[in-house]
Design a protein around this motif. Sequence first.
Motif, mmCIF file in Angstrom:
data_model
loop_
_atom_site.group_PDB
_atom_site.id
_atom_site.type_symbol
_atom_site.label_atom_id
_atom_site.label_comp_id
_atom_site.label_asym_id
_atom_site.label_seq_id
_atom_site.Cartn_x
_atom_site.Cartn_y
_atom_site.Cartn_z
ATOM 1 N N LYS A 1 0.878 -1.170 0.000
ATOM 2 C CA LYS A 1 0.000 0.000 0.000
ATOM 3 C C LYS A 1 0.914 1.218 0.000
ATOM 4 N N VAL B 1 1.214 5.436 -0.232
ATOM 5 C CA VAL B 1 0.528 6.735 -0.243
ATOM 6 C C VAL B 1 1.098 7.577 -1.390
ATOM 7 N N GLU B 2 0.232 8.043 -2.293
ATOM 8 C CA GLU B 2 0.696 8.830 -3.455
ATOM 9 C C GLU B 2 0.426 10.316 -3.286
ATOM 10 N N THR C 1 -4.054 6.696 -2.632
ATOM 11 C CA THR C 1 -3.146 5.632 -2.208
ATOM 12 C C THR C 1 -3.172 4.522 -3.250
ATOM 13 N N SER C 2 -1.998 3.976 -3.551
ATOM 14 C CA SER C 2 -1.914 2.863 -4.501
ATOM 15 C C SER C 2 -1.942 1.543 -3.761
ATOM 16 N N SER D 1 -4.908 2.884 -8.032
ATOM 17 C CA SER D 1 -4.609 4.056 -7.200
ATOM 18 C C SER D 1 -5.932 4.731 -6.900
ATOM 19 N N HIS E 1 -8.856 2.587 2.091
ATOM 20 C CA HIS E 1 -7.887 3.490 2.726
ATOM 21 C C HIS E 1 -7.733 3.212 4.226
#
Length: 403
Positions: A162, A164-165, A170-171, A222, A236
């Motif tokens: 997981k 965070v982008e 989040t991917s 994502s 998430h």
Amino acid sequence: MLSKETISIIKSTVPVLEVHGTKITTRFYQMLFERHPELLNIFNHANQKQGRQQTALANSVYAAAVHIDRLEEIIPVVKQIGHKHRSLGVKAEHYPIVGETLLDAMVDVLGDAATDEILAAWGEAYGVIANAFIGVEKEMYEEAENQDGGWADFREFVVAKKVVESDVITSFYLQPYDGGKIAEFKAGQYVTIKVKPEESEYTHLRQYSLSDASGKDYYRISVKHENDGVVSSYLHEKVVEGDKVELTAPAGDFVLNTDSDKPVVLIGGGVGVTPMMSMLNTLVEAQPEREVIFIHAAENGALQAFGEHVEELAGANRQVKNYVVYANPTEADVERGAFDLKGLIDLKWLKAAAGDVAAEADFYFCGPVPFMRVMKQYLAEMGVSDEHVHYEFFGPAASLEAA
Ligand code: HEM
């Protein structure tokens, strides 16, 4: 084949459908879920609440009625919907349920105006339309199953990573639980994920674009954390690395054409950047000679996903030009000089960024509907021909024509 009489009855009811279409489909969905609550495991409850699905179904029934004597002309649309249906696990046996309920909803809304003759004609026409869908979808199921690493229905996957982008995106890196191969896909395609949050009575399905290139040992999606989003909140907040989810095989006809070597312009609005990322990564890996203009419009740096990755790619690949547009940059964004345009993309700016390649490039865009509506309009004003303009909706397809 439908008889001439049936066709003329269907055509004579088109104006009625135009007026009452959404009312009929709204009643249809109420009746459908009263009779078959198990279908709430398939349908998106949020789309229902917002009335988007009702409109999408009404529009497609209306389009089918208009084209009833030349259904072959709407086969591309049937295919597009067929991809969605296949990806959600819609089966041939569901069609009679929908057909019967649709006729009952017509009676309910139209009252005496829905004569036996009209209902018989519609019953027959629905059969023809449904068969077109069932045929297209049967082929799609077979294709999904027969592909190397493919499968027909839902398959268990493990959340391997997981990442965070951005503040909201989040991917999730997903690997098959059975340890087997996974099917190749085309950049731009999506998968359906099935989850069942503890507090929920039903399973929930959502479609997310794949955000990395094909050919890896994982699929990456994502996901933007939506306010009140059942699935995005679950992913998430609750899902951790090692958890299982279920996926159907990649689907969709919004795909990068890799047979061409003409320039490509990729334009993402907000989280609409996800299929663009898959396209960009694919282009850099598979067509390193091909010119790419990548444009991402985001609210600000904190909400922009993949910014650093794209910057690195553009730094390492001379054929890639990267433009960042922030609607409301923060002070930190200004200090970093992190964007090329402040505000919204306008025609003049787009011409400066991509005007040189407008005559030959393929344009792909994805984002919120108002964003896509202006992009489509700008590209038309730049003289880009329709065959070079490709876009994808999140959620039920809506019209991009100015309302
Ligand atoms: C989505 C049309 C039959 C389940 C859609 C969409 C259209 C459509 C236009 C939206 C596609 C998009 O946004 O791109 C039709 C027509 C049908 C039919 C014309 C009959 C001839 C069925 C059946 C089922 C089904 C039999 C299964 C019970 C769904 C689901 C979605 C969908 C679950 C996704 C949207 C959501 O969850 O809100 N369909 N459909 N459809 N359809 Fe159908």
